[in-house]
Design a protein around this motif. Structure first.
Motif, PDB file in Angstrom:
ATOM      1  N   ALA A   1       4.553  28.127  -8.855  1.00 38.08           N
ATOM      2  CA  ALA A   1       3.817  27.467  -8.375  1.00 38.08           C
ATOM      3  C   ALA A   1       3.357  25.827  -8.905  1.00 38.08           C
ATOM      4  CB  ALA A   1       2.220  27.641  -9.427  1.00 38.08           C
ATOM      5  N   GLY A   2       4.348  25.958  -9.500  1.00 41.02           N
ATOM      6  CA  GLY A   2       3.981  24.441 -10.050  1.00 41.02           C
ATOM      7  C   GLY A   2       4.783  23.402  -9.337  1.00 41.02           C
ATOM      8  N   ASN A   3       5.958  23.720  -8.329  1.00 46.95           N
ATOM      9  CA  ASN A   3       7.117  23.391  -7.577  1.00 46.95           C
ATOM     10  C   ASN A   3       6.859  23.129  -7.081  1.00 46.95           C
ATOM     11  OD1 ASN A   3      10.411  22.469  -8.941  1.00 46.95           O
ATOM     12  ND2 ASN A   3       9.664  24.619  -9.689  1.00 46.95           N
ATOM     13  N   GLU A   4       5.894  24.293  -5.424  1.00 48.38           N
ATOM     14  CA  GLU A   4       5.247  24.576  -4.306  1.00 48.38           C
ATOM     15  C   GLU A   4       4.259  22.782  -4.562  1.00 48.38           C
ATOM     16  OE1 GLU A   4       4.271  25.327  -0.454  1.00 48.38           O
ATOM     17  OE2 GLU A   4       6.301  25.329  -1.831  1.00 48.38           O
ATOM     18  N   VAL A   5       2.920  22.913  -5.816  1.00 45.01           N
ATOM     19  CA  VAL A   5       1.781  21.946  -5.603  1.00 45.01           C
ATOM     20  C   VAL A   5       3.044  20.054  -5.277  1.00 45.01           C
ATOM     21  CG1 VAL A   5       0.456  20.826  -6.725  1.00 45.01           C
ATOM     22  CG2 VAL A   5       0.614  23.620  -6.808  1.00 45.01           C
ATOM     23  N   VAL A   6       3.565  20.745  -5.977  1.00 45.81           N
ATOM     24  CA  VAL A   6       4.949  18.958  -6.646  1.00 45.81           C
ATOM     25  C   VAL A   6       5.211  19.293  -4.946  1.00 45.81           C
ATOM     26  CG1 VAL A   6       6.414  18.063  -7.371  1.00 45.81           C
ATOM     27  CG2 VAL A   6       4.905  19.003  -8.967  1.00 45.81           C
ATOM     28  N   ALA A   7       5.810  20.170  -4.408  1.00 48.21           N
ATOM     29  CA  ALA A   7       6.558  19.835  -2.866  1.00 48.21           C
ATOM     30  C   ALA A   7       5.547  19.903  -2.083  1.00 48.21           C
ATOM     31  CB  ALA A   7       6.886  20.872  -2.864  1.00 48.21           C
ATOM     32  N   VAL A   8       4.534  20.129  -1.748  1.00 46.87           N
ATOM     33  CA  VAL A   8       3.854  19.639  -0.759  1.00 46.87           C
ATOM     34  C   VAL A   8       3.107  18.247  -0.870  1.00 46.87           C
ATOM     35  CG1 VAL A   8       1.554  20.513  -0.098  1.00 46.87           C
ATOM     36  CG2 VAL A   8       2.416  22.442  -0.301  1.00 46.87           C
TER      37      VAL A   8
ATOM     38  N   GLU B   1       1.521  -1.637   0.291  1.00 49.42           N
ATOM     39  CA  GLU B   1       0.190  -0.209  -0.160  1.00 49.42           C
ATOM     40  C   GLU B   1       0.937   1.302  -0.010  1.00 49.42           C
ATOM     41  OE1 GLU B   1      -3.167   2.066   2.618  1.00 49.42           O
ATOM     42  OE2 GLU B   1      -2.499  -0.251   3.371  1.00 49.42           O
ATOM     43  N   ALA B   2       1.628   0.828   0.662  1.00 53.88           N
ATOM     44  CA  ALA B   2       3.042   2.323   0.650  1.00 53.88           C
ATOM     45  C   ALA B   2       3.013   2.703  -0.462  1.00 53.88           C
ATOM     46  CB  ALA B   2       3.641   2.444   1.493  1.00 53.88           C
ATOM     47  N   SER B   3       4.212   1.347  -0.939  1.00 50.94           N
ATOM     48  CA  SER B   3       4.936   1.893  -2.213  1.00 50.94           C
ATOM     49  C   SER B   3       3.845   2.095  -3.487  1.00 50.94           C
ATOM     50  CB  SER B   3       5.591   0.309  -3.094  1.00 50.94           C
ATOM     51  OG  SER B   3       6.571  -0.323  -1.691  1.00 50.94           O
ATOM     52  N   SER B   4       2.980   1.550  -3.484  1.00 48.96           N
ATOM     53  CA  SER B   4       1.647   2.354  -4.631  1.00 48.96           C
ATOM     54  C   SER B   4       1.253   3.350  -3.861  1.00 48.96           C
ATOM     55  CB  SER B   4       0.241   1.369  -4.252  1.00 48.96           C
ATOM     56  OG  SER B   4      -0.077  -0.092  -4.702  1.00 48.96           O
ATOM     57  N   ALA B   5       1.398   4.280  -2.900  1.00 54.03           N
ATOM     58  CA  ALA B   5       1.115   5.714  -2.707  1.00 54.03           C
ATOM     59  C   ALA B   5       2.401   6.282  -3.179  1.00 54.03           C
ATOM     60  CB  ALA B   5       0.988   5.405  -1.299  1.00 54.03           C
ATOM     61  N   GLY B   6       3.269   6.123  -3.194  1.00 57.58           N
ATOM     62  CA  GLY B   6       4.683   5.614  -3.427  1.00 57.58           C
ATOM     63  C   GLY B   6       4.562   6.789  -5.281  1.00 57.58           C
ATOM     64  N   ILE B   7       4.345   5.257  -5.540  1.00 53.47           N
ATOM     65  CA  ILE B   7       4.440   5.229  -7.407  1.00 53.47           C
ATOM     66  C   ILE B   7       3.333   6.757  -7.603  1.00 53.47           C
ATOM     67  CG2 ILE B   7       3.404   3.667  -9.415  1.00 53.47           C
ATOM     68  CD1 ILE B   7       5.059   1.577  -7.823  1.00 53.47           C
ATOM     69  N   ARG B   8       1.991   6.229  -7.175  1.00 56.03           N
ATOM     70  CA  ARG B   8       1.026   7.754  -7.516  1.00 56.03           C
ATOM     71  C   ARG B   8       1.349   8.944  -7.248  1.00 56.03           C
ATOM     72  NH1 ARG B   8      -2.430   5.317  -4.812  1.00 56.03           N
ATOM     73  NH2 ARG B   8      -2.810   6.360  -3.144  1.00 56.03           N
TER      74      ARG B   8
ATOM     75  N   GLY C   1       6.335   7.577   5.312  1.00 54.24           N
ATOM     76  CA  GLY C   1       7.816   6.612   5.573  1.00 54.24           C
ATOM     77  C   GLY C   1       8.946   6.784   4.755  1.00 54.24           C
ATOM     78  N   SER C   2       8.712   7.515   3.751  1.00 52.61           N
ATOM     79  CA  SER C   2       9.422   7.255   2.696  1.00 52.61           C
ATOM     80  C   SER C   2      10.599   9.028   2.747  1.00 52.61           C
ATOM     81  CB  SER C   2       9.109   6.930   1.185  1.00 52.61           C
ATOM     82  OG  SER C   2      10.214   7.642   0.040  1.00 52.61           O
ATOM     83  N   ALA C   3      12.145   8.475   3.007  1.00 50.53           N
ATOM     84  CA  ALA C   3      12.442   9.474   3.205  1.00 50.53           C
ATOM     85  C   ALA C   3      13.185  10.228   2.108  1.00 50.53           C
ATOM     86  CB  ALA C   3      14.021   9.240   3.810  1.00 50.53           C
ATOM     87  N   ALA C   4      12.901   9.405   0.500  1.00 57.28           N
ATOM     88  CA  ALA C   4      13.688   9.957  -0.252  1.00 57.28           C
ATOM     89  C   ALA C   4      12.417  10.787  -0.901  1.00 57.28           C
ATOM     90  CB  ALA C   4      14.055   8.507  -1.445  1.00 57.28           C
ATOM     91  N   LEU C   5      11.111  10.559  -1.224  1.00 58.08           N
ATOM     92  CA  LEU C   5      10.347  10.601  -1.327  1.00 58.08           C
ATOM     93  C   LEU C   5      10.032  12.266  -0.540  1.00 58.08           C
ATOM     94  CD1 LEU C   5       7.686  11.162  -3.597  1.00 58.08           C
ATOM     95  CD2 LEU C   5       6.423   9.760  -1.999  1.00 58.08           C
ATOM     96  N   VAL C   6      10.142  12.706   0.387  1.00 62.28           N
ATOM     97  CA  VAL C   6      10.320  14.063   1.471  1.00 62.28           C
ATOM     98  C   VAL C   6      12.104  14.636   0.688  1.00 62.28           C
ATOM     99  CG1 VAL C   6      10.734  14.949   3.371  1.00 62.28           C
ATOM    100  CG2 VAL C   6       8.836  12.633   3.230  1.00 62.28           C
TER     101      VAL C   6
ATOM    102  N   ILE D   1       6.074  15.662  -0.304  1.00 64.22           N
ATOM    103  CA  ILE D   1       5.618  15.514   1.855  1.00 64.22           C
ATOM    104  C   ILE D   1       5.045  14.988   1.708  1.00 64.22           C
ATOM    105  CG2 ILE D   1       5.822  17.141   3.595  1.00 64.22           C
ATOM    106  CD1 ILE D   1       7.884  19.141   1.702  1.00 64.22           C
ATOM    107  N   ARG D   2       4.257  15.010   1.563  1.00 61.09           N
ATOM    108  CA  ARG D   2       2.481  14.960   2.506  1.00 61.09           C
ATOM    109  C   ARG D   2       2.549  13.383   2.106  1.00 61.09           C
ATOM    110  NH1 ARG D   2      -2.614  17.325   0.511  1.00 61.09           N
ATOM    111  NH2 ARG D   2      -2.918  15.867  -1.383  1.00 61.09           N
ATOM    112  N   VAL D   3       3.019  12.763   0.905  1.00 58.38           N
ATOM    113  CA  VAL D   3       2.537  11.452   0.875  1.00 58.38           C
ATOM    114  C   VAL D   3       4.422  10.411   1.419  1.00 58.38           C
ATOM    115  CG1 VAL D   3       2.711   9.656  -1.055  1.00 58.38           C
ATOM    116  CG2 VAL D   3       1.689  11.750  -0.988  1.00 58.38           C
ATOM    117  N   GLY D   4       5.593  11.498   1.604  1.00 59.48           N
ATOM    118  CA  GLY D   4       6.502  11.036   1.547  1.00 59.48           C
ATOM    119  C   GLY D   4       6.113  10.283   3.337  1.00 59.48           C
TER     120      GLY D   4
END
Length: 298
Positions: free
Chosen positions: A124-131, A2-9, A141-146, A134-137
Motif C-alpha cells: 500500500a505504501g509503495n503504491e501511494v508513492v508510485a502514483v 515551479e517544476a523543480s519545486s513540484a518535484g521537491i515537494r 517532464g521529469s523522467a527520473a521522477l517517473v 508518476i503523476r508529478v513526474g
C-alpha cells in the motif's frame, strides 16, 4: 523553478511515506525473524533514500548558469540516477545474503500474521508513492521522477511476495520465507536493468523518438517553412534543450527571423518541458558566408 519545486515537494512526501512504511516493517522483522520481510524492508529503505539525491539534484538544477557551468547544473539529476542504481543494487546484495544465510542456518518464523500484514502495508505504501511520483513526474517532464515512481510500484509487488512467503510457511513449508527473499533479490536486479538503461541513455544525450517527431511536426507545420533539415533534442535534468534547421523561401532577413520566432513558439507549445531552442534558417535569398541565416534563441 515551479517544476523543480513540484518535484521537491513530491520527493518530500514520498520520502516520509516510505520511511514510515519501513519503520513499521522493521518493527515486524524484529519480532518475526522473517528474511523475506527483511529483504523487502531493506529495499523499501533504499527506495526511500533515493529521494535524497534526487532532492539535491532538483535544488542544484534551480541554480543559474555560471561562467564555469554555462548550461547550469541540470545534469545533477542524471548523476543522482547513478547513485540510485548503486543503492538499489546494494539492497539486492544485502537481501540475497540474508536469505542464503537463513537457508543455511534455518530459524523458526514467528508472528506470521504480522509478517503478512507488514507485506500488505509495504504494498500500500509503495503504491501511494508510485502514483504520486508518476503523476508529478509526467506533469513537470521529469523522467527520473517517473522512473522512480515505476520503481516504487514494482517494489509494491515485491511486498506482496512477502505475503506469499508467509502463507507458504503457514502451509507447512518453512523454506518459503528465505526462498521468497531470494526471489525478491533477483527481481530487484532484473528490474534495475531498466533503470540502468534509462540513466545511461540520458548521460549519452539519448531522447525519446516520439519527442523528436513532435518537434519535427510542430516546426515543420509553421507557415513559411518548406522543409526541416535537422532536429536535435536532449534532456538536461527534467528540462529539454534543442536545435532545428529549417528551410524557407523568406524574401528577407526580417521575414526569416519572424518565421523562426513562430516556429519556436509552436515548439514550446508542443513540448512544455522545452527551455531553449536554437533555430537556424536556410533561405536561398538571404545568405551569410556560410549559406544560412542563424537566429539565436531569445
Amino acid at each position: 523553478m515551479e517544476a523543480s519545486s513540484a518535484g521537491i515537494r513530491a520527493l518530500k512526501v514520498s520520502l516520509f511515506l516510505l520511511l514510515a512504511t519501513t519503520v513499521l516493517q522493521a518493527a515486524v522483522v524484529s519480532i518475526s525473524g522473517s528474511v523475506a520481510l527483511l529483504a523487502d524492508t531493506v529495499h523499501n529503505f533504499s527506495d526511500a533514500l533515493t529521494a535524497v539525491p534526487l532532492w539535491v539534484a532538483f535544488v542544484l538544477g534551480r541554480r543559474a548558469a555560471s561562467r564555469r557551468y554555462t548550461y547550469g547544473l541540470g545534469r545533477a539529476e542524471d548523476l543522482a540516477g547513478l547513485f540510485i542504481v548503486f543503492v538499489v543494487l546494494l539492497s539486492a546484495v544485502v537481501a540475497a545474503w540474508q536469505s542464503i544465510d537463513r537457508m543455511i542456518h534455518p530459524q523458526p518464523l514467528e508472528n506470521i500474521g504480522w509478517v503478512i500484514a507488514a507485506g500488505i502495508i509495504g504494498f500500500a505504501g509503495n503504491e501511494v508513492v508510485a502514483v504520486y511520483r508518476i503523476r508529478v513526474g509526467r506533469r513537470i517532464g521529469s523522467a527520473a521522477l517517473v522512473a522512480d515512481g515505476v520503481h516504487a510500484r514494482t517494489d509494491g509487488f515485491t511486498s506482496l511476495a512477502v505475503v506469499i512467503g508467509g502463507l507458504g510457511v503457514l502451509a507447512g513449508f518453512p523454506l518459503a520465507d528465505p526462498l521468497v527473499g531470494l526471489a525478491i533479490s533477483a527481481a530487484i536486479v532484473v528490474l534495475l536493468w531498466g533503470t540502468v538503461r534509462s540513466v545511461g541513455r540520458r548521460l549519452l544525450d539519448g531522447i525519446e523518438p516520439e519527442l523528436v517527431d513532435s518537434l519535427h511536426r510542430a516546426v515543420g507545420e509553421t507557415p513559411g517553412v518548406r522543409g526541416v533539415a535537422r532536429v536535435q533534442l536532449r534532456w538536461v535534468g527534467h528540462r529539454l534543450q534543442g536545435a532545428v534547421r529549417l528551410e524557407t523561401d523568406a524574401a528577407s532577413l526580417a521575414d526569416a527571423q519572424a518565421i523562426a520566432g513562430h516556429a519556436r513558439e509552436r515548439a514550446r507549445t508542443t513540448l512544455r518541458s522545452l527551455d531553449d531552442l536554437q533555430v537556424e534558417m536556410v533561405t536561398p535569398v538571404m545568405t551569410t558566408a556560410a549559406g544560412h541565416v542563424h537566429e539565436e534563441s531569445s
